[in-house]
Design a protein around this motif. Sequence first.
Motif, mmCIF file in Angstrom:
data_model
loop_
_atom_site.group_PDB
_atom_site.id
_atom_site.type_symbol
_atom_site.label_atom_id
_atom_site.label_comp_id
_atom_site.label_asym_id
_atom_site.label_seq_id
_atom_site.Cartn_x
_atom_site.Cartn_y
_atom_site.Cartn_z
ATOM 1 N N GLN A 147 1.272 -1.335 0.078
ATOM 2 C CA GLN A 147 0.193 -0.379 -0.072
ATOM 3 C C GLN A 147 1.137 1.709 -0.363
ATOM 4 O OE1 GLN A 147 -1.980 1.013 3.978
ATOM 5 N NE2 GLN A 147 -4.083 0.444 2.740
ATOM 6 N N HIS A 148 2.000 1.001 0.929
ATOM 7 C CA HIS A 148 2.694 2.306 1.203
ATOM 8 C C HIS A 148 3.368 2.690 -0.524
ATOM 9 C CE1 HIS A 148 6.036 5.724 1.833
ATOM 10 N NE2 HIS A 148 6.565 3.707 2.070
ATOM 11 N N ALA A 149 3.987 1.237 -0.352
ATOM 12 C CA ALA A 149 4.831 1.513 -2.313
ATOM 13 C C ALA A 149 4.155 2.260 -3.299
ATOM 14 C CB ALA A 149 5.573 0.779 -3.178
ATOM 15 N N ILE A 150 2.664 1.700 -3.630
ATOM 16 C CA ILE A 150 1.350 1.924 -3.981
ATOM 17 C C ILE A 150 2.032 3.508 -3.954
ATOM 18 C CG2 ILE A 150 -0.968 2.283 -5.063
ATOM 19 C CD1 ILE A 150 -0.174 -1.337 -4.185
ATOM 20 N N GLU A 151 1.222 4.056 -2.816
ATOM 21 C CA GLU A 151 1.105 5.523 -2.073
ATOM 22 C C GLU A 151 2.459 5.936 -3.023
ATOM 23 O OE1 GLU A 151 0.227 6.588 1.189
ATOM 24 O OE2 GLU A 151 -2.106 4.951 0.947
ATOM 25 N N ARG A 152 3.593 5.799 -2.247
ATOM 26 C CA ARG A 152 4.607 6.194 -3.335
ATOM 27 C C ARG A 152 4.853 6.814 -4.801
ATOM 28 N NH1 ARG A 152 9.309 3.670 -3.612
ATOM 29 N NH2 ARG A 152 8.480 2.127 -2.594
ATOM 30 N N GLU A 153 4.833 6.003 -5.234
ATOM 31 C CA GLU A 153 5.005 5.771 -7.105
ATOM 32 C C GLU A 153 3.745 6.598 -7.297
ATOM 33 O OE1 GLU A 153 7.651 5.073 -8.626
ATOM 34 O OE2 GLU A 153 8.456 4.061 -6.556
ATOM 35 N N THR A 154 2.790 6.373 -6.389
ATOM 36 C CA THR A 154 1.961 8.103 -7.355
ATOM 37 C C THR A 154 1.956 9.072 -7.631
ATOM 38 O OG1 THR A 154 -0.347 5.861 -6.308
ATOM 39 C CG2 THR A 154 -1.005 8.061 -7.079
ATOM 40 N N ALA A 155 2.473 9.024 -5.999
ATOM 41 C CA ALA A 155 3.048 10.234 -5.465
ATOM 42 C C ALA A 155 3.965 11.062 -6.976
ATOM 43 C CB ALA A 155 3.224 10.559 -4.428
ATOM 44 N N TYR A 156 5.017 10.163 -6.690
ATOM 45 C CA TYR A 156 6.001 10.429 -7.440
ATOM 46 C C TYR A 156 5.600 11.129 -9.228
ATOM 47 C CZ TYR A 156 11.173 9.837 -8.563
ATOM 48 O OH TYR A 156 12.984 9.667 -8.752
ATOM 49 N N GLU A 157 4.730 9.898 -9.192
ATOM 50 C CA GLU A 157 4.604 10.314 -11.007
ATOM 51 C C GLU A 157 3.763 11.017 -11.058
ATOM 52 O OE1 GLU A 157 1.715 6.974 -12.007
ATOM 53 O OE2 GLU A 157 1.229 8.191 -14.201
ATOM 54 N N SER A 158 3.097 11.537 -10.174
ATOM 55 C CA SER A 158 2.045 12.939 -9.948
ATOM 56 C C SER A 158 3.007 14.188 -9.743
ATOM 57 C CB SER A 158 1.178 12.842 -8.687
ATOM 58 O OG SER A 158 1.066 14.425 -8.188
ATOM 59 N N TRP A 159 4.079 14.135 -9.433
ATOM 60 C CA TRP A 159 5.266 15.079 -9.132
ATOM 61 C C TRP A 159 5.904 15.053 -10.705
ATOM 62 C CZ3 TRP A 159 10.534 13.748 -8.692
ATOM 63 C CH2 TRP A 159 11.429 14.794 -8.919
ATOM 64 N N LEU A 160 6.446 13.727 -10.595
ATOM 65 C CA LEU A 160 7.278 14.390 -12.297
ATOM 66 C C LEU A 160 6.194 14.781 -13.047
ATOM 67 C CD1 LEU A 160 8.696 10.819 -12.414
ATOM 68 C CD2 LEU A 160 10.144 13.018 -12.266
ATOM 69 N N GLN A 161 4.307 14.510 -13.463
ATOM 70 C CA GLN A 161 3.211 15.178 -14.469
ATOM 71 C C GLN A 161 3.951 16.614 -13.919
ATOM 72 O OE1 GLN A 161 2.258 12.686 -17.049
ATOM 73 N NE2 GLN A 161 2.257 14.622 -18.106
#
Lengths: 181, 181
Positions: free
Chosen positions: A159-173
């Motif tokens: 769950q944490h990894a998914i949230e982390r990657e979601t945030a990373y992706e959103s920051w990049l976007q």
Amino acid sequence: MAQKNNLKYIILGLLSERSLTGYDITKAFDSDIGEFWSANHSQIYPLLIKMEANGLISHEIIVTGAKLEKKLYSLTQTGTIEFKTWLQSPTPELSASKDEFILKLYFIENSTDPLLPEMLAEQLMLHHNKLVHLQSQMTNKFENTDRKQAQFGHFLILQHAIERETAYESWLQQTINNLGD
Amino acid sequence: MAQKNNLKYIILGLLSERSLTGYDITKAFDSDIGEFWSANHSQIYPLLIKMEANGLISHEIIVTGAKLEKKLYSLTQTGTIEFKTWLQSPTPELSASKDEFILKLYFIENSTDPLLPEMLAEQLMLHHNKLVHLQSQMTNKFENTDRKQAQFGHFLILQHAIERETAYESWLQQTINNLGD
DNA sequence: TCGACCATGTAAACTGTTACATGATTGT
DNA sequence: ACAATCATGTAACAGTTTACATGGTCGA
């Protein structure tokens, strides 16, 4: 990094669930644990020998087929105690998370740098793929609530990894979207 | 970790901005770069000697006071090219971000484990402190928009780190809140 | 003068990766 | 038979941390 022998504790933890061969342990890093830690068999086999010499684990020989000898490792009582002690001890250090892309970004001085768009696009793709992978792991492993109870820590990590990657992706976007400003 | 000599590129990058002594480089890891990479002087000094032998950097002696000799290192043309080549090359690997707390969590089987509340509380405190620190860094360094333009990569990294810690803190808090279920 | 900080190095131990090396089993 | 996989190890090298070691400068 020369850390504090975390691999030892991973091995103790895996063996606390059931007895395993060095090969089984090696393979655990290709699936489950590979999500957040890595190790090669060339590091695992010598460490198993060392841990046995230190009385943390012991092995029995299992013969498969005609003559293939496997070493099936189990925790000793000392090993069990050492694992539990580790689990109960504080974890007061935050890891530095060494990320080569972040390193490169640090040296980008200007928002108009011509390298930026492709750098960001590459990372967006990588993190998006990672996110998709994590989400499929989540679906496969925790479809039903039972397993979520039985492997609660593993569930939380995913769950944490998914949230982390979601945030990373959103920051990049967002960074890509704002480059024109 | 035995990585791909990223420290070399950090040093090249720092020297591409201005000439520095080994001591200056060491101190850079206590402030700016320390946010996302670490290195000790015992690793830096030998590497500087090696990089000079490889023609990437050169030094001149600066005498301070009566006889204290400092080595002020500068990039050679070869070093400049090597740095730019690195910056332009793809970064196709995602780092595994080895986090000892996550490791421990993996071995927590049940949501009623009595260790969980304190483990989560400890990490929440650590990540909250980190977040506060990052936010003060952001305020100090990028109050005015000028510097945000001049050190765009650094600004992005701080922004990203703040978002990451915010997400981490929020995940921990939610997990704590839901423990009773 | 004295302590904090500047400044540079080496040595030993440990962690991790890549490559070398060998042989058995199992299913097609 | 042959390939994929099971199974275990060693060697060389590269990166990182901790400790050892030394001496100079500067401001209070």
